[in-house]
Design an enzyme around this catalytic site. Sequence first.
Site, PDB file in Angstrom:
ATOM      1  N   CYS A   8      -3.511 106.654  18.117  1.00  0.00           N
ATOM      2  CA  CYS A   8      -2.900 105.401  17.656  1.00  0.00           C
ATOM      3  C   CYS A   8      -2.907 104.365  18.776  1.00  0.00           C
ATOM      4  O   CYS A   8      -3.164 103.179  18.543  1.00  0.00           O
ATOM      5  CB  CYS A   8      -1.466 105.632  17.192  1.00  0.00           C
ATOM      6  N   CYS A  34       1.602 109.217  19.280  1.00  0.00           N
ATOM      7  CA  CYS A  34       0.224 109.477  18.848  1.00  0.00           C
ATOM      8  C   CYS A  34      -0.785 108.842  19.809  1.00  0.00           C
ATOM      9  O   CYS A  34      -0.878 107.616  19.891  1.00  0.00           O
ATOM     10  CB  CYS A  34       0.054 108.924  17.437  1.00  0.00           C
TER      11      CYS A  34
END
Length: 148
Positions: free
Chosen positions: A74, A71
């Site tokens: 993230c 991600c």
Amino acid sequence: MMFRRSLVQLVQQANRNIYPRYGVSSEAHLRGFKTTPMAEGAFNIQDEEDFTDRVLKSSTPVVVDFHAQWCGPCKLLAPRLESIIGGKGEKVHLAKVDIDEVSDLALEYDVSAVPSVLAIKDGKVVDKFVGLQEESRIEAFVNRLIGE
């Protein structure tokens, strides 16, 4: 063989100059292993029992970062969380949950997108946000959790 050896030595010397403050050896970097410093009070959750012991039973409020290695947002959010929470000392902790490794927790807490961040106090979710956030919004989120 001689060329490869000198190239490796040059890379090792460069890494010694670049990575020493992070405690990363040049040999580890060459093998593809790298370490990033984690904020004080931050920890990785290994399984549901670990989550119960370190988050739900904690007398200190905990920010839980549900993330994934793949991600992109993230990876941008993590240092922001670590910086802000690290600056609060022992008032709050940061628990990091990789949804691919501890998927049952993600399901239990209705994590449908990453990053998802929960504020947990006295074993209960008291606040939540999803997605990449500005530092000022993260700071306000943490301050609400710890009562500042």
